[in-house]
Scaffold this motif. Structure first.
Motif, PDB file in Angstrom:
ATOM      1  N   LEU A   1     -11.824 -10.860   7.942  1.00  0.00           N
ATOM      2  CA  LEU A   1     -11.503 -12.142   7.308  1.00  0.00           C
ATOM      3  C   LEU A   1     -10.217 -12.729   7.879  1.00  0.00           C
ATOM      4  O   LEU A   1     -10.098 -13.946   8.063  1.00  0.00           O
ATOM      5  CB  LEU A   1     -11.376 -11.958   5.795  1.00  0.00           C
ATOM      6  CG  LEU A   1     -12.671 -11.625   5.046  1.00  0.00           C
ATOM      7  CD1 LEU A   1     -12.384 -11.423   3.561  1.00  0.00           C
ATOM      8  CD2 LEU A   1     -13.703 -12.723   5.224  1.00  0.00           C
ATOM      9  N   ALA A   2      -9.240 -11.867   8.173  1.00  0.00           N
ATOM     10  CA  ALA A   2      -7.990 -12.358   8.744  1.00  0.00           C
ATOM     11  C   ALA A   2      -8.217 -12.919  10.144  1.00  0.00           C
ATOM     12  O   ALA A   2      -7.630 -13.951  10.514  1.00  0.00           O
ATOM     13  CB  ALA A   2      -6.961 -11.234   8.786  1.00  0.00           C
ATOM     14  N   LEU A   3      -9.074 -12.276  10.932  1.00  0.00           N
ATOM     15  CA  LEU A   3      -9.364 -12.762  12.279  1.00  0.00           C
ATOM     16  C   LEU A   3     -10.167 -14.064  12.246  1.00  0.00           C
ATOM     17  O   LEU A   3      -9.965 -14.945  13.091  1.00  0.00           O
ATOM     18  CB  LEU A   3     -10.136 -11.697  13.065  1.00  0.00           C
ATOM     19  CG  LEU A   3      -9.349 -10.438  13.460  1.00  0.00           C
ATOM     20  CD1 LEU A   3     -10.270  -9.387  14.047  1.00  0.00           C
ATOM     21  CD2 LEU A   3      -8.245 -10.787  14.451  1.00  0.00           C
ATOM     22  N   LEU A   4     -11.068 -14.195  11.276  1.00  0.00           N
ATOM     23  CA  LEU A   4     -11.898 -15.404  11.194  1.00  0.00           C
ATOM     24  C   LEU A   4     -11.134 -16.593  10.614  1.00  0.00           C
ATOM     25  O   LEU A   4     -11.409 -17.742  10.958  1.00  0.00           O
ATOM     26  CB  LEU A   4     -13.144 -15.121  10.344  1.00  0.00           C
ATOM     27  CG  LEU A   4     -14.167 -14.156  10.945  1.00  0.00           C
ATOM     28  CD1 LEU A   4     -15.272 -13.872   9.932  1.00  0.00           C
ATOM     29  CD2 LEU A   4     -14.769 -14.734  12.226  1.00  0.00           C
TER      30      LEU A   4
ATOM     31  N   MET B   1     -11.863  -1.875   2.202  1.00  0.00           N
ATOM     32  CA  MET B   1     -10.405  -1.973   2.095  1.00  0.00           C
ATOM     33  C   MET B   1      -9.710  -2.165   3.434  1.00  0.00           C
ATOM     34  O   MET B   1      -8.520  -2.488   3.466  1.00  0.00           O
ATOM     35  CB  MET B   1      -9.846  -0.713   1.422  1.00  0.00           C
ATOM     36  CG  MET B   1     -10.474  -0.413   0.077  1.00  0.00           C
ATOM     37  SD  MET B   1     -10.039  -1.597  -1.202  1.00  0.00           S
ATOM     38  CE  MET B   1      -8.515  -0.892  -1.767  1.00  0.00           C
ATOM     39  N   ALA B   2     -10.433  -1.964   4.545  1.00  0.00           N
ATOM     40  CA  ALA B   2      -9.788  -2.106   5.858  1.00  0.00           C
ATOM     41  C   ALA B   2     -10.531  -3.075   6.762  1.00  0.00           C
ATOM     42  O   ALA B   2      -9.976  -4.080   7.218  1.00  0.00           O
ATOM     43  CB  ALA B   2      -9.673  -0.732   6.530  1.00  0.00           C
ATOM     44  N   ILE B   3     -11.810  -2.801   7.021  1.00  0.00           N
ATOM     45  CA  ILE B   3     -12.557  -3.649   7.954  1.00  0.00           C
ATOM     46  C   ILE B   3     -12.759  -5.049   7.400  1.00  0.00           C
ATOM     47  O   ILE B   3     -12.609  -6.048   8.123  1.00  0.00           O
ATOM     48  CB  ILE B   3     -13.907  -2.981   8.294  1.00  0.00           C
ATOM     49  CG1 ILE B   3     -13.661  -1.685   9.061  1.00  0.00           C
ATOM     50  CG2 ILE B   3     -14.795  -3.932   9.081  1.00  0.00           C
ATOM     51  CD1 ILE B   3     -14.926  -0.919   9.394  1.00  0.00           C
TER      52      ILE B   3
ATOM     53  N   GLU C   1      -3.359 -15.918   2.414  1.00  0.00           N
ATOM     54  CA  GLU C   1      -2.933 -15.821   1.013  1.00  0.00           C
ATOM     55  C   GLU C   1      -4.103 -15.402   0.122  1.00  0.00           C
ATOM     56  O   GLU C   1      -3.925 -14.647  -0.846  1.00  0.00           O
ATOM     57  CB  GLU C   1      -2.373 -17.163   0.544  1.00  0.00           C
ATOM     58  CG  GLU C   1      -1.077 -17.570   1.239  1.00  0.00           C
ATOM     59  CD  GLU C   1      -0.650 -18.974   0.841  1.00  0.00           C
ATOM     60  OE1 GLU C   1      -1.508 -19.707   0.298  1.00  0.00           O
ATOM     61  OE2 GLU C   1       0.510 -19.327   1.063  1.00  0.00           O
ATOM     62  N   ALA C   2      -5.295 -15.916   0.437  1.00  0.00           N
ATOM     63  CA  ALA C   2      -6.475 -15.567  -0.359  1.00  0.00           C
ATOM     64  C   ALA C   2      -6.772 -14.070  -0.261  1.00  0.00           C
ATOM     65  O   ALA C   2      -7.125 -13.420  -1.257  1.00  0.00           O
ATOM     66  CB  ALA C   2      -7.681 -16.379   0.109  1.00  0.00           C
TER      67      ALA C   2
ATOM     68  N   VAL D   1      -2.551  -5.349   6.904  1.00  0.00           N
ATOM     69  CA  VAL D   1      -3.788  -5.632   7.639  1.00  0.00           C
ATOM     70  C   VAL D   1      -3.728  -7.017   8.272  1.00  0.00           C
ATOM     71  O   VAL D   1      -4.165  -7.207   9.421  1.00  0.00           O
ATOM     72  CB  VAL D   1      -5.013  -5.507   6.708  1.00  0.00           C
ATOM     73  CG1 VAL D   1      -6.286  -5.925   7.430  1.00  0.00           C
ATOM     74  CG2 VAL D   1      -5.152  -4.077   6.198  1.00  0.00           C
ATOM     75  N   ILE D   2      -3.193  -7.990   7.558  1.00  0.00           N
ATOM     76  CA  ILE D   2      -3.108  -9.356   8.091  1.00  0.00           C
ATOM     77  C   ILE D   2      -2.198  -9.406   9.316  1.00  0.00           C
ATOM     78  O   ILE D   2      -2.457 -10.168  10.261  1.00  0.00           O
ATOM     79  CB  ILE D   2      -2.602 -10.318   6.987  1.00  0.00           C
ATOM     80  CG1 ILE D   2      -3.673 -10.466   5.899  1.00  0.00           C
ATOM     81  CG2 ILE D   2      -2.259 -11.686   7.565  1.00  0.00           C
ATOM     82  CD1 ILE D   2      -3.201 -11.238   4.693  1.00  0.00           C
TER      83      ILE D   2
END
Length: 754
Positions: free
Chosen positions: A694-697, A687-689, A632-633, A380-381
């Motif tokens: 969070l990865a985009l922010l 589990m997806a959105i 990483e978080a 996802v990341i």
């Protein structure tokens, strides 16, 4: 908070015999109270503030002999081909049935002969006997229902078809089978998740104890507080769900702490201090959602909400105290044999690390093989935008049918054709017209002139098939008029007729009956939906802002929840209103969606969704606070939480899916709606959105205005206080050397981070 719960967990672990004894005593006390309490009756169903309710109240005052809220039944006769219900032999059979019904029970108020009440169809093929009871359907005894069924069976013969309709045969859905299936499935999933029968048994045991205490307390207080026989249904379902979830979270974190090489008592304390904090706040969101049902202002729903909320509080307290105590009894058996060997090696490595200059990581993380949660998070990341678009567009497409949502209360017409109520419904529709199954009762608060004027006003509107002459009361100051609609009770045309009659008549004329009551109930639920959503989501947003110390994370959680609920409603509309895949789910007759379905789904699913959100994201927050980068978080949160959240969601989906097989349309609809809602929220949103957003922010996800940070209380969900205390102890153990002994402070924090 983490420090307080840490101490509570260690204390419960050390004093496990006392804690276990107290909970067993509470269970026994509640059981004795339930066994000795008077039998609860069904509390009266009322909808304050609606015209239908005011009409029922007026009927009780002016027509006390009418038993306005009493149960009713219709024994429907269908003559064989070539015969008529006016034939002497058939009339004799009906007369015998009428006599048997009158003597069948002392709960019967009156029985109407079809030949004197003009209850024979124009073609003579169909006739029905009306039976009115003194009490409502839930208060009818089994003997009364059996007498009704036996009379109907005795009337069969000579080619006559006899079916029974009405709410007199209505009973509470049988409980027990669904819960047993759910517990069995939960046990299988837990064994697979933990690899240990003992670890799998703890959540089941504590959930059953919590539900036992909660439901027994409700039963003990039912007569005093007028809770009614239906109040414990929601409490049992929610209590079982959150009881398993909360215990699952604590046990999972305890096993993770043991894998870090900590002692059992220390692991119990840390599991309670960290995962326990998530449990507390997840429980608060569920309580908010359930207590918020009071906004609807329907006493039955308010009582159900408060009772279920009390059961959730018990589940939280059990998770924080009884689970650590039982972990003390379980000893090494809480982990499998392979994990025991791995934990022993980790303990030796951790001890060695603390004796040296402070290694960067304990062996609990070093060289650890990535699990499925880790691999998924990394995927996802790498592709956050693609995952986000697929998830949002997919749920958005499924949600489209929700735009055509029509709400109402299902009637006998949606029951399976194997049910006698459905067959009676069809016979009456064929013989007298579809509207005959949902007559409207118009109550006139006035004399004969006012009643006659009302009849003329009713006949001036469209949509009625028959209007009976007014029936005055003994005092002559009120009258009843029966109106038969042209269309079936749950149709839009019948709803329009009710509104047209109300618009055409004055304030002294009230429309009621089961059909009008259902219409008013649906309208009240519809009007309460937005205030309820605003209250629940608003308070939960503030609560999650305190937990995560972020503005965007709670906003994302709330929007994701709304997306999953709307998608689930879309799926419900597609199956139960449009009939898509209806054969697969046993839907024999489409119709409107149950009025309380949207609010019910919001209340139940919101609590479960916030469970998954809090448990998954607090682990990410922990890692971020302790120095991990945003990516990483996210990986850390999924490495430790994905398997547990998946297990919890699978358990809930299995439990809810078990109700899809019910013959009751309402139960089937609730089971399907809750199952797909949990499926969408757990596996698509959480589990997806969530990781994609969070990865985009990045770092912005955890942004909080400084002024707001000063205002919000710091509840320390991440266990920062525990880390600081452990760091101080480590420094003192090194002779107060602090950071001058050649150690890296960030690496030291990793040793004690959770």
């Amino acid at each position: 908070m983490a420090t307080f719960l840490y101490k509570l967990g260690r204390s419960a672990f050390r004093r496990r015999r006392l804690v276990a004894l107290l909970w067993v005593a509470l269970l026994a006390l509640a059981g004795v109270g339930a066994a000795t309490a008077p039998t609860a009756t069904s509390s009266s169903f009322s909808i304050p503030g609606t015209e239908a309710q005011r009409a029922f109240d007026l009927l009780e005052q002016r027509f006390p002999e009418a038993s306005a809220d009493g149960a009713t039944a219709r024994v429907v006769f269908k003559a064989p081909a070539g015969q008529s219900m006016q034939d002497p032999a058939n009339k004799a059979k009906v007369s015998t049935t009428v006599a048997a019904l009158k003597s069948g029970s002392d709960q019967i108020a009156r029985v109407t002969d079809p030949y004197t009440a003009q209850a024979v169809s124009r073609d003579g093929s169909t006739a029905y006997v009306s039976v009115a009871y003194k009490v409502n359907a839930m208060e009818l005894t089994d003997a009364t229902r059996d007498a009704l069924k036996e009379t109907g069976e005795a009337a069969q013969g000579q080619g006559l078809t006899v079916e029974i309709g009405g709410d007199a045969l209505q009973t509470m859905p049988e409980t027990g089978a669904g819960e047993i299936v759910g517990v069995v499935i939960a046990g299988i999933v837990l064994v697979i998740t933990f690899g240990s029968l003992v670890a799998a048994g703890l959540p089941l045991l504590t959930a059953i104890i919590g539900v036992g205490i909660g439901v027994s307390t409700i039963t003990a207080l039912a007569s005093v507080l007028d809770l009614g026989s239906t109040t414990s249904t929601l409490a049992m379902m929610i209590g079982l769900a959150v009881g398993i979830d909360y215990a699952l979270f604590i046990v999972s974190r305890y096993r993770a702490e043991l894998a870090e090489g900590r002692t059992k008592e220390e692991a119990a304390g840390r599991a309670t201090g960290t995962a326990g904090s998530a449990v507390v706040f997840a429980g608060l969101t569920v309580v908010i959602a359930l207590v918020g049902l009071a906004v609807v202002n329907i006493p039955m729903l308010t009582k159900m909400g408060f009772a279920a909320a009390g059961t959730v509080v018990i589940a939280v307290l059990i998770a924080l105290t009884l689970i650590p105590a039982l972990l003390g009894f379980a000893g090494d058996k809480v982990v499998g044999r392979k994990d025991r060997k791995r934990n022993a090696a980790a303990a030796r490595d951790t001890a060695a690390a603390r004796d040296t200059a402070g290694l960067a990581k304990s062996n609990g993380d070093k060289g650890e093989k990535p699990n499925a949660g880790t691999r998924w998070a990394r995927f996802v990341i790498r592709r956050p935008l693609m995952v986000l678009l697929v998830g949002v567009l997919g749920l958005g497409a499924i949600a489209l049918p929700a735009a055509s949502l029509e709400m109402g209360l299902p009637d006998d017409g949606v029951k399976p054709v194997s049910a006698t109520e459905r067959r009676a419904y069809d016979l009456l529709s064929d013989g007298f017209g579809p509207g005959f199954n949902g007559p409207l009762l118009v109550v006139v608060d006035g004399d004969k002139a006012a009643a006659d004027k009302t009849v003329s006003s009713i006949k001036s509107v469209e949509g009625w098939a028959a209007v009976t002459p007014p029936t005055p009361n003994k005092a002559g100051d009120a009258a009843m008029i029966t109106v038969i609609p042209k269309d079936r009770p749950s149709s839009v045309e019948t709803e329009r007729l009710v509104h047209d009659i109300r618009d055409a008549t004055g304030d002294d004329v009230l429309v009621t009956g089961a059909t009008a009551m259902n219409i008013d109930f649906s309208q009240k639920m519809n009007d309460a939906l937005l205030p309820y959503l605003a209250l629940v989501v608003g308070l939960a947003f503030l609560l999650l802002m305190v937990v995560f110390r972020s503005v965007l994370v709670p906003l994302k959680a709330a929007l994701g929840f709304l997306l999953s609920v709307v998608a689930a409603l879309g799926a419900v509309v597609a199956v139960f209103q449009w009939g898509w895949l209806g054969g697969l789910f046993g839907v024999e007759q489409t119709g409107p969606i149950m009025s309380m379905m949207p609010i019910f789904m919001v209340g139940v699913v919101f609590g479960l969704a916030m469970d998954y959100e809090v448990f998954l994201v607090t682990r990410m927050r922990e890692a971020y606070v302790h120095g991990a980068r945003p990516g990483e978080a996210i990986v850390t949160g999924f490495r430790h939480g994905a398997r547990v959240v998946t297990a919890a969601a699978v358990i809930m989906i299995a439990v809810f899916s078990g109700f899809i097989g019910s013959s009751e349309q309402m139960v089937k609809m609730i089971g399907f709606g809750l199952a797909v809602a949990v499926l969408f929220d757990a596996f698509v949103v959480r589990m997806a959105i969530v990781p994609a957003v969070l990865a985009l922010l990045g770092h912005k996800a955890w942004w909080l205005p400084k002024w707001l940070g000063r205002v919000l209380p710091n509840v320390d969900v991440e266990g920062e206080g525990l880390a600081a205390a452990a760091q101080d102890g480590s420094d003192r153990g090194r002779g107060g050397r602090g950071n001058d002994g050649g150690t890296d402070p960030d690496k030291d924090r990793e040793l004690v981070s959770v």
